[in-house]
Scaffold this motif. Structure first.
Motif, PDB file in Angstrom:
ATOM      1  N   THR A  83       0.831  -1.216   0.000  1.00  0.00           N
ATOM      2  CA  THR A  83       0.000   0.000   0.000  1.00  0.00           C
ATOM      3  C   THR A  83       0.858   1.255   0.000  1.00  0.00           C
ATOM      4  OG1 THR A  83      -1.709  -1.174   1.253  1.00  0.00           O
ATOM      5  CG2 THR A  83      -1.863   1.230   1.183  1.00  0.00           C
ATOM      6  N   ILE A  84       0.632   2.113  -1.002  1.00  0.00           N
ATOM      7  CA  ILE A  84       1.314   3.416  -1.077  1.00  0.00           C
ATOM      8  C   ILE A  84       0.466   4.418  -0.301  1.00  0.00           C
ATOM      9  CG2 ILE A  84       2.102   5.247  -2.636  1.00  0.00           C
ATOM     10  CD1 ILE A  84       2.096   2.948  -4.843  1.00  0.00           C
ATOM     11  N   ASP A  85       1.102   5.167   0.581  1.00  0.00           N
ATOM     12  CA  ASP A  85       0.378   6.162   1.380  1.00  0.00           C
ATOM     13  C   ASP A  85       1.218   7.439   1.420  1.00  0.00           C
ATOM     14  OD1 ASP A  85      -1.254   7.549   3.053  1.00  0.00           O
ATOM     15  OD2 ASP A  85      -1.045   6.212   4.783  1.00  0.00           O
ATOM     16  N   SER A  86       1.093   8.227   0.341  1.00  0.00           N
ATOM     17  CA  SER A  86       1.880   9.452   0.207  1.00  0.00           C
ATOM     18  C   SER A  86       0.965  10.585  -0.252  1.00  0.00           C
ATOM     19  CB  SER A  86       3.021   9.236  -0.803  1.00  0.00           C
ATOM     20  OG  SER A  86       3.801  10.395  -0.922  1.00  0.00           O
ATOM     21  N   PRO A  87       0.229  11.198   0.722  1.00  0.00           N
ATOM     22  CA  PRO A  87      -0.739  12.238   0.369  1.00  0.00           C
ATOM     23  C   PRO A  87      -0.062  13.422  -0.349  1.00  0.00           C
ATOM     24  CG  PRO A  87      -0.913  11.611   2.688  1.00  0.00           C
ATOM     25  CD  PRO A  87       0.332  10.985   2.158  1.00  0.00           C
ATOM     26  N   PRO A  88      -0.795  14.213  -1.158  1.00  0.00           N
ATOM     27  CA  PRO A  88      -2.241  14.055  -1.346  1.00  0.00           C
ATOM     28  C   PRO A  88      -2.638  13.105  -2.473  1.00  0.00           C
ATOM     29  CG  PRO A  88      -1.500  16.069  -2.394  1.00  0.00           C
ATOM     30  CD  PRO A  88      -0.289  15.476  -1.745  1.00  0.00           C
ATOM     31  N   VAL A  89      -1.719  12.852  -3.445  1.00  0.00           N
ATOM     32  CA  VAL A  89      -2.150  12.075  -4.619  1.00  0.00           C
ATOM     33  C   VAL A  89      -1.240  10.890  -4.910  1.00  0.00           C
ATOM     34  CG1 VAL A  89      -3.361  14.002  -5.725  1.00  0.00           C
ATOM     35  CG2 VAL A  89      -0.915  13.666  -6.194  1.00  0.00           C
ATOM     36  N   ASN A  90      -0.440  10.480  -3.913  1.00  0.00           N
ATOM     37  CA  ASN A  90       0.439   9.318  -4.070  1.00  0.00           C
ATOM     38  C   ASN A  90       1.355   9.437  -5.289  1.00  0.00           C
ATOM     39  OD1 ASN A  90      -0.544   7.814  -1.765  1.00  0.00           O
ATOM     40  ND2 ASN A  90      -2.429   7.514  -2.923  1.00  0.00           N
ATOM     41  N   ALA A  91       1.868  10.668  -5.526  1.00  0.00           N
ATOM     42  CA  ALA A  91       2.752  10.900  -6.671  1.00  0.00           C
ATOM     43  C   ALA A  91       4.027  10.071  -6.537  1.00  0.00           C
ATOM     44  CB  ALA A  91       3.102  12.386  -6.765  1.00  0.00           C
ATOM     45  N   LEU A  92       4.626   9.756  -7.688  1.00  0.00           N
ATOM     46  CA  LEU A  92       5.764   8.843  -7.728  1.00  0.00           C
ATOM     47  C   LEU A  92       7.081   9.546  -7.386  1.00  0.00           C
ATOM     48  CD1 LEU A  92       4.713   6.806 -10.859  1.00  0.00           C
ATOM     49  CD2 LEU A  92       5.251   5.802  -8.626  1.00  0.00           C
ATOM     50  N   SER A  93       7.193   9.996  -6.164  1.00  0.00           N
ATOM     51  CA  SER A  93       8.447  10.592  -5.692  1.00  0.00           C
ATOM     52  C   SER A  93       9.499   9.489  -5.580  1.00  0.00           C
ATOM     53  CB  SER A  93       8.232  11.228  -4.326  1.00  0.00           C
ATOM     54  OG  SER A  93       7.875  10.219  -3.386  1.00  0.00           O
ATOM     55  N   ALA A  94      10.746   9.902  -5.362  1.00  0.00           N
ATOM     56  CA  ALA A  94      11.821   8.918  -5.204  1.00  0.00           C
ATOM     57  C   ALA A  94      11.530   7.974  -4.042  1.00  0.00           C
ATOM     58  CB  ALA A  94      13.144   9.645  -4.985  1.00  0.00           C
TER      59      ALA A  94
END
Length: 699
Positions: A17-28
């Motif tokens: 599960t990806i949990d990176s608010p606000p839009v779960n953008a593909l950061s490093a």
């Protein structure tokens, strides 16, 4: 393994599960988290299948575009996708919200995809002047076929999950995301389904390989309206590489295309415009806690072209509207035109067949201003004269319920003067729509001196709900857009008196990327409108007046600055106009001179930039980027040039200031003298962008 990506095992299924608010953008951090957790799940002997999902309101909504232009941080997105694709255990993407750009490319790397019904999937990179750079141009055609892939990639618009399922992009629609994906994983295991690696499946591109016209026809259909843009054609080239070369070689060519675009001026301008639109949503001087007033019903006063278009915008968004006219005949005519517009759109397939009836049912036509009484937001769209506006607002003030927001669709007039006719100036705001209002995206929100913060927020909130791009501006003649347009119009007219012809001026402007030149635009609007206005104000414009005196009012009469063949809107140069211009100049004792295209371009664009600098000095616009948003969405400024203020920075403010000073002297026109702000920035070697606040909107 990382805070932004977590893994848990439910029996034989690993849920990543990806949990990176606000839009779960593909950061490093997200890329590293996916790669580490998928690698660990593959190594876990208890795990037989892997589900990739996201917390929050959406699946991965794209790349983190704030990383563009910076040194790349490992792992690369292609490495993440390869880990999912090469997994010996089934990988399943569980999609909700939006899977966009790199998000969809990650999902395409999985062996299977499930989605909830209201999910949307797309590759919008083309709108940022880019192409999908992590296999999207190669895997999507293999998932859905070349025709739909071309439409999705070159158009940039997402498709809904049911359509995606129909074409094989989604394997199953689920009611509950994670439980549904988990159940699907068990089904895959029980049925021993082979793992579908899209890179190895050429079945859906075989037809286009055999018959290239399938691809070329699809591209031709999608590039009809992409004049001047580089990215759509680069996207097409990348898709074509997948038809011509093995997968890995095509992937390299896709990457080459992406790297070329990402450093291009067009993509930089389009990415700037993306951020500028989000910056415009930030309103100076309004506390963050300010909430808009609820709007359950709107009232529109005036059923003409503008009022009808505004009413349609509300109906399109499902908001009930009372449409008010002064007489039954005008009301009936306005409703009839709206009905025809909806039916024509439905006939073209633009809206569902039952939409015209549903939307017209939301529009309640009434005669008499007393019918504004139930509306939470009232927008007048009547004649553009102060006397008429004041009369209407006096009546609205008497009938509207307390707390209703009263908005004027004025394009020039002083909102404070209009507000002063009411007992509630705090409720008055400008909402300047652009014609046709049901199509054009811009809404200039004009903040009066006494406009209450929650009234302002209501106008902004409603504009967004009806699919407009709101930009808050201050009170002055013409606000931002029309004030700058007036500076251009003045120079366009002067150029005729110096020897240019309408078709030369318009040709330069359209070559620059604008949809129309000033003279074709005048013919479209009707030259008689400006003629009447000049007469009222005691102003003369010898060439324009002479055209009108000859009955040349533009398209409506078949003749204006141009001539128009029967039933055609295509402007054709008319020798009679050249003769009329020569006669007028001779009468005034003026001689024509040869004017080159570069001078025309500079005199069409630089005075607008100069006026933009004055607008910033006067705090009519909060940011240079707000001016650019106005021009991109309201006037057709080419997005690949990023708006007039961004364009000025790319040309160089020193050069622009020098050229303006030269033209001011050459034409004896003090209005062309560089504005103090422009002169200062030019002298300091700075840009308009240097005025902007350092914070950036999230990708």
């Amino acid at each position: 393994m990382t805070e932004v990506v977590k893994r848990e095992r439910r029996g034989v299924v690993a849920i990543v599960t990806i949990d990176s608010p606000p839009v779960n953008a593909l950061s490093a951090a997200v890329r590293r988290g996916i790669l580490d957790n998928v690698t660990a799940a593959v190594a876990d002997p208890e795990v037989q299948a892997i589900v990739l999902t996201c917390a929050g309101r959406t699946f991965i909504a794209g790349a983190d575009i704030t990383e563009f232009g910076k040194p790349p941080q490992p792992p690369a997105l292609n490495d993440v996708i390869a880990a999912l694709e090469n997994s010996p255990k089934p990988t399943i993407a569980a999609i909700h919200g939006t899977a966009l750009g790199g998000g969809l490319e990650v999902a395409l790397g999985c062996h299977f995809r499930v989605a909830v019904k209201d999910a949307r999937l797309g590759l919008p990179e083309v709108k940022l002047g880019l192409l999908p750079g992590a296999g999207g141009t190669q895997r999507l055609p293999r998932a859905v076929g070349v025709e739909l892939a071309v439409k999705v990639i070159l158009g940039g618009d997402p498709i809904k999950a049911p359509e995606a399922a129909q074409h094989g992009l989604v394997d199953e629609i689920v009611d509950e995301l994670v439980p549904g994906a988990e159940a699907f994983a068990h089904k895959v295991l029980a049925e021993k389904r082979p793992l579908r690696r899209l890179r190895d499946d050429d079945s859906k591109i075989a037809a286009a390989r055999a018959d290239r016209s399938i691809f070329t026809n699809a591209v031709a259909a999608m590039t009809k309206k992409t004049r001047g843009l580089e990215a759509p054609f680069a996207c097409a080239d990348a898709i074509a590489a997948g038809l011509d070369y093995p997968f890995d070689e095509a992937l390299k060519k896709e990457r080459e295309g992406f790297l070329k675009l990402v450093v291009s001026e067009q993509s930089k301008a389009q990415r700037y415009a993306f951020f500028a639109e989000r910056e415009a949503a930030k309103i100076d001087g309004v506390p963050e806690s300010t909430k808009p007033r609820p709007v359950a019903r709107a009232a529109i006063i005036g059923a003409g072209t503008m009022g009808g278009g505004i009413a349609m915008s509300f109906a399109n968004a499902g908001i009930p509207v009372t449409l008010i006219e002064t007489g039954e005949e005008q009301l009936k005519r306005g409703l009839g035109i709206m009905q025809k517009n909806y039916e024509a759109t439905a006939a073209r397939g633009g809206i569902p067949a039952d939409a015209p009836a549903k939307r017209m049912a939301l529009i309640d036509g009434k005669v008499g201003l007393e019918h504004v009484k139930d509306a939470d937001l009232i927008i007048e769209a009547v004649f553009e004269t102060m006397a008429v506006k004041k009369e209407v607002f006096t009546a609205i003030d008497a009938y509207a319920k307390p707390g209703a927001v009263l908005a004027s669709n004025t394009s020039y007039l002083n909102i404070d003067e209009i507000a002063a006719t009411t007992k509630r100036p705090q409720d008055v705001v400008g909402m300047h729509f652009f014609s046709p209002a049901n199509v054009m995206k811009l809404c200039e929100i004009v903040r009066g001196a006494k406009t209450a913060p929650d009234a302002l927020m209501t106008a902004v909130s409603v504009a967004k709900k009806i699919a407009k791009v709101p930009v808050v501006v201050g009170v002055c003649d013409g606000f931002v857009g029309n004030r700058m347009l007036a500076a251009r119009s003045k120079q366009a007219e002067k150029l005729l008196f110096e020897g240019a012809l309408p078709q030369q001026v318009d040709g330069v402007v359209t070559k620059f990327g604008m949809p129309m030149g000033p003279f074709a635009m005048g013919d479209l609007a009707g030259l008689d409108i400006g003629w009447r206005s000049r007469k009222d104000r005691g102003i003369k414009s010898e060439i324009a007046d002479a055209l009108c005196e000859a009955g040349r009012f533009g398209q409506k009469t078949g003749k204006g600055y141009y001539k128009y063949e029967q039933g055609s809107r295509a402007p054709l140069p008319d020798p009679e106009v050249e003769t009329l211009i020569d006669q007028t100049l001779a009468k005034l004792g003026l001689k024509r001179r040869a004017i080159d295209d570069q001078e025309i371009l500079e005199r069409m664009v630089y005075p607008m930039i100069n006026e933009g600098a004055r607008i910033l000095e006067e705090h009519i616009a909060a940011r240079p980027s707000d001016i650019d948003v106005v021009w991109i969405y309201g006037y057709g400024w080419p997005v690949y040039r990023g708006g007039p203020m961004h364009y000025a920075d790319s040309v160089g403010l020193k050069h622009i200031a020098e050229r303006l000073a030269l033209y001011a002297k050459q034409t004896n026109d003090p209005s062309l003298e560089p504005a103090p702000l422009l002169a200062r920035l030019a002298a300091e070697g700075k840009t308009f962008a240097s005025l902007a606040q350092p914070n950036k909107a999230a990708a």
